[in-house]
Design an enzyme around this catalytic site. Structure first.
Site, PDB file in Angstrom:
ATOM      1  N   HIS A  15       0.858  -1.195   0.000  1.00 48.07           N
ATOM      2  CA  HIS A  15       0.000   0.000   0.000  1.00 48.07           C
ATOM      3  C   HIS A  15       0.886   1.235   0.000  1.00 48.07           C
ATOM      4  O   HIS A  15       1.340   1.696   1.049  1.00 48.07           O
ATOM      5  CB  HIS A  15      -0.923  -0.044   1.221  1.00 48.07           C
ATOM      6  N   HIS A  17       1.264   4.879  -2.625  1.00 46.33           N
ATOM      7  CA  HIS A  17       0.802   5.620  -3.814  1.00 46.33           C
ATOM      8  C   HIS A  17       2.017   6.258  -4.452  1.00 46.33           C
ATOM      9  O   HIS A  17       2.718   7.053  -3.794  1.00 46.33           O
ATOM     10  CB  HIS A  17      -0.205   6.696  -3.400  1.00 46.33           C
ATOM     11  N   HIS A 195      -9.533   0.944  -0.994  1.00 51.47           N
ATOM     12  CA  HIS A 195      -9.495   1.620   0.308  1.00 51.47           C
ATOM     13  C   HIS A 195     -10.906   1.538   0.914  1.00 51.47           C
ATOM     14  O   HIS A 195     -11.885   1.854   0.240  1.00 51.47           O
ATOM     15  CB  HIS A 195      -9.126   3.096   0.149  1.00 51.47           C
ATOM     16  N   GLU A 198     -11.071   3.570   6.270  1.00 50.81           N
ATOM     17  CA  GLU A 198     -10.006   4.486   6.738  1.00 50.81           C
ATOM     18  C   GLU A 198     -10.714   5.587   7.536  1.00 50.81           C
ATOM     19  O   GLU A 198     -10.532   5.701   8.741  1.00 50.81           O
ATOM     20  CB  GLU A 198      -9.224   5.056   5.554  1.00 50.81           C
ATOM     21  N   ASP A 276       1.880   4.060   2.604  1.00 55.93           N
ATOM     22  CA  ASP A 276       0.846   4.930   2.012  1.00 55.93           C
ATOM     23  C   ASP A 276       1.460   6.072   1.183  1.00 55.93           C
ATOM     24  O   ASP A 276       1.510   5.972  -0.052  1.00 55.93           O
ATOM     25  CB  ASP A 276      -0.082   5.466   3.101  1.00 55.93           C
ATOM     26  N   ASP A 277       1.889   7.151   1.828  1.00 53.38           N
ATOM     27  CA  ASP A 277       2.429   8.329   1.117  1.00 53.38           C
ATOM     28  C   ASP A 277       3.618   8.825   1.953  1.00 53.38           C
ATOM     29  O   ASP A 277       3.509   9.822   2.693  1.00 53.38           O
ATOM     30  CB  ASP A 277       1.349   9.413   1.022  1.00 53.38           C
TER      31      ASP A 277
HETATM   32  N1  HPA Z   1      -6.729   7.362   1.373  1.00 54.86           N
HETATM   33  C1  HPA Z   1      -7.399   7.730   0.298  1.00 54.86           C
HETATM   34  N2  HPA Z   1      -6.810   8.169  -0.788  1.00 54.86           N
HETATM   35  C2  HPA Z   1      -5.487   8.267  -0.802  1.00 54.86           C
HETATM   36  C3  HPA Z   1      -4.733   7.911   0.274  1.00 54.86           C
HETATM   37  C4  HPA Z   1      -5.381   7.418   1.416  1.00 54.86           C
HETATM   38  O1  HPA Z   1      -4.787   7.049   2.456  1.00 54.86           O
HETATM   39  N3  HPA Z   1      -3.443   8.122  -0.066  1.00 54.86           N
HETATM   40  C5  HPA Z   1      -3.429   8.596  -1.313  1.00 54.86           C
HETATM   41  N4  HPA Z   1      -4.669   8.678  -1.766  1.00 54.86           N
HETATM   42 ZN    ZN Z   2      -3.705   4.802   0.484  1.00 52.97          ZN
END
Ligand code: HPA
Ligand code: ZN
Length: 337
Positions: A15, A17, A195, A198, A276-277
């Site tokens: 996971h 991006h 997703h 969250e 994630d990012d």
């Molecule tokens: N959630 C939703 N969209 C996203 C995320 C996330 O954690 N990271 C990048 N786009």
């Molecule tokens: Zn994500």
């Protein structure tokens, strides 16, 4: 400092991006190379903006940051840089989201996005053996027709795309909106993820499983508001691609010590750890492991379980899975801290 065992062993990242792996220095360099005006002059100014009250605030900055990505070379450089950085954390297998809808509305050709990212995966595999592939991300706040158009445009690459995924603002954009898109992706032979849970409710996780028929859930941490769902996720071993630092940065949990990762793991769920990012949330995959270990007091057996789960949940064939799990077992025999 010598890395801990969990940092040193080979692991999978499931996971991440690619657009969210854009480091401030690269963002500024691409803005200069492509003559894109951005309201930040230095990497420190950018880092100072990484302070989010919720998912939406993050997404706005993440979408703005993407505007510097224009050419095939940009997507190649972005992807190769992420894979090189992931390797430093001993990631041997990476499955990465890419978001064409973040680029094509600005006139970027669909082919530039996919060819650039795919070339970097191929080159990185040649250069240092990392395996993995692309998860085609869909913006869930856009229409189902727009999503179907992304899948249609991706058909020429169908054999080189690993999976379909849903990202973007969750609340008010339930998985049920995308049933036809997931049916089409399944017909193309792609793996399926989304997703869910969250910021959204447990019902969105149930929809992703029952309507989209996804094989794993990205995040999924809000499942704990529904004990029956937690039991189901454990019984069916549905993997959750959890991103602890992201969850704290986006205020899903007030701090890492209150994250439910350990509770879910103890309830028998297939929890995995991911970034994630990473530049936006303060760390790549090893930082996510190391800080979770510290804040939650994860035992050696729990750490080992998390790493194993990453390979269990990967979209790979059984031969490669057994190879990676065998490598892991040799380096980290059961019971060794
Ligand atoms: N959630 C939703 N969209 C996203 C995320 C996330 O954690 N990271 C990048 N786009
Ligand atoms: Zn994500």
């Amino acid at each position: 400092m010598t890395p801990s065992l969990v940092e040193a062993v080979p692991k999978a990242e499931l996971h991440i991006h690619l657009e969210g792996s854009l480091e401030p220095d690269m963002l500024l360099a691409l803005a200069a190379r492509n003559k894109v005006d951005i309201p930040y002059k230095t990497a420190d100014e950018l880092r100072a903006a990484y302070d989010f009250a919720n998912l939406q605030e993050f997404l706005e900055l993440y979408w703005a940051g993407q505007s510097v990505l224009i050419t095939e070379r940009d997507f190649y450089d972005l992807t190769y840089a992420y894979l090189t950085r992931a390797r430093q954390d001993n990631v041997v297998h990476a499955e990465a989201y890419i978001l064409p809808q973040g680029h094509t509305p600005r006139g970027v050709p669909f082919a530039a996005v996919l060819d650039g990212a795919l070339a970097a995966f191929a080159e990185a595999q040649r250069d240092f053996g990392i395996t993995g592939g692309l998860i085609l991300g869909l913006n869930r706040h856009e229409s189902e027709d727009a999503a179907l158009d992304v899948v249609r445009q991706a058909r020429p690459w169908r054999d080189r795309i690993l999976a379909l995924g849903l990202e973007g603002p969750e609340k008010g954009n339930p998985p049920s909106k995308f049933v036809r898109v997931y049916d089409a992706a399944r017909d193309l032979g792609w793996h399926l993820t989304a997703h869910a849970g969250e910021e959204g409710p447990p019902a969105y996780i149930v929809e992703a499983l029952d309507l989209l028929k996804v094989e794993r859930i990205d995040h999924g941490v809000r499942c704990d508001r529904d004990p029956l769902l937690v039991r189901r996720l454990a019984e069916e071993r549905v993997p959750l691609t959890v991103c602890p630092l992201s969850n704290v940065m986006l205020k899903v949990f007030p701090n890492l010590a209150q994250h439910n990762l350990r509770r879910l793991l103890r309830a028998g769920l297939c929890v995995t750890v991911n970034s994630d990012d990473p530049p936006y949330f303060g760390g790549y995959v090893n930082a996510n492991y190391a800080q979770s270990v510290k804040a939650l007091g994860l035992t050696a057996a729990e750490q080992q379980r998390l790493v194993r789960n990453g390979f269990e949940a990967a979209f790979i064939d059984d031969e490669l899975r057994e190879r990676y799990l065998g490598d892991l077992d040799r380096l980290w025999p059961a019971g060794k801290a």
